[in-house]
Design an enzyme around this catalytic site. Structure first.
Site, PDB file in Angstrom:
ATOM      1  N   ASP A 141      -0.746   7.449   5.078  1.00  0.00           N
ATOM      2  CA  ASP A 141      -1.660   7.073   4.014  1.00  0.00           C
ATOM      3  C   ASP A 141      -3.014   7.723   4.303  1.00  0.00           C
ATOM      4  O   ASP A 141      -3.298   8.104   5.452  1.00  0.00           O
ATOM      5  CB  ASP A 141      -1.778   5.546   3.999  1.00  0.00           C
ATOM      6  N   ASP A 174      -6.558   6.705   2.513  1.00  0.00           N
ATOM      7  CA  ASP A 174      -7.723   5.820   2.462  1.00  0.00           C
ATOM      8  C   ASP A 174      -7.601   4.661   3.450  1.00  0.00           C
ATOM      9  O   ASP A 174      -6.571   3.986   3.516  1.00  0.00           O
ATOM     10  CB  ASP A 174      -7.895   5.267   1.047  1.00  0.00           C
TER      11      ASP A 174
END
Length: 296
Positions: A88, A90
């Site tokens: 991922d 963020d």
């Protein structure tokens, strides 16, 4: 030994007596536990063990640690070095939520951040929440994207994680519910092999308030993991995934080693492995890399 328990702490905070306490806790449950082997002095070590399930070892270690800032990873010893990293972006590879920071330039950061928080904790549908937040930014100048990028920083340990795994032949992919405008730049900065995310639409001067369909969501992250493994000729067991939000849970569960990194409560509760205290180099130590092998 059949299994290995890795203890990882912020640099300088892991001491030998604490490792001995954890080893004694494993032995008390009937494990055959070898002496600790340092991966990085006062930061990370392995305790090889047998005759105890990894889940039992993890629980015993956490109880022995009594809330101290030390992360635990218990897993089979065989195959712990992975050939695919899928991450991922963020609040995982970068320290911020880029959409929230972008919304600040429209005076909407608090409103957008609350929707983000609820979405990442699995309280509301991810795709609907993304469309809602993007719609609020209609008319925002594209200069806000550049300004947001200038304030976007890599998470400590991110460059070392990617650089080290690539140096040892792994494919490193970003899989983000955010936007390709940012993932492309983060991928270049951190050294990722590929990046996969949503497309934020604009008219050449400002945002249109729309995101291209289909939304790159939880299912798309899982599909990307499976597709990359197939393309690379790897079993899922040869992959490591890392993320912090509810839309990461499917890929974390499917990967050979799924790591919830400083994750939202619903993710931390569901993930098999979580890193709450150390930086992203913890994922290297979990794979058995020693300090001298880390590419800085």
């Amino acid at each position: 030994m059949q299994h290995v328990l890795t203890l990882i702490a912020p640099a300088g905070q892991l001491q030998a007596p604490l490792a001995a306490r954890v080893r004694a806790a494993l032995i008390a449950l009937g494990a055959d536990a070898a002496s600790p082997e340092w991966l990085a002095e006062e930061e990370a070590l392995d305790i090889p063990f047998a005759r105890l399930a990894p889940e039992q070892a993890d629980a015993a270690a956490r109880a022995a640690l009594e809330g101290l800032p030390v992360d635990c990873v218990a897993q089979p010893a065989e195959g712990r070095r992975k050939r695919l990293l899928i991450a991922d972006m963020d609040s995982t590879i970068v320290t911020s939520e880029t959409l929230d920071e972008l919304a600040a330039y429209a005076g909407l950061k608090e409103r957008v951040a609350e929707i983000t928080r609820r979405s990442m904790n699995g309280e509301i549908d991810f795709s609907a929440a993304l469309r809602e937040r993007v719609a609020m930014l209609k008319g925002l100048s594209l200069s806000a994207l550049e300004a947001t990028w200038e304030q976007t920083h890599l998470m400590p340990g991110a460059a070392e994680l990617v650089g080290t795994m690539r140096a040892h032949g792994a494919h490193c992919a970003l899989a983000s519910g955010g936007f390709t405008w940012f993932t492309g730049r983060v991928a270049e900065k951190a050294g990722f092999t590929s990046h996969h995310a949503n497309i934020l639409e604009d008219d050449g001067a400002s945002l249109t308030g729309t995101v291209a369909e289909p939304i790159f969501d939880r299912d798309a992250k899982l599909a990307t993991l499976k597709r990359l493994c197939a393309e690379l000729g790897l079993p899922l067991s040869a992959s490591i995934a890392v993320g912090d939000g509810a839309n990461d849970l499917a890929m974390l569960d499917a990967a050979g080693l799924g790591v919830a990194f400083r994750a939202k409560p619903v993710v931390a509760a569901a993930a098999r492995v979580r890193v709450d205290h150390a930086d992203l180099r913890a994922l290297l130590f979990a794979q058995g890399y020693r300090a001298g092998e880390i590419v800085s």
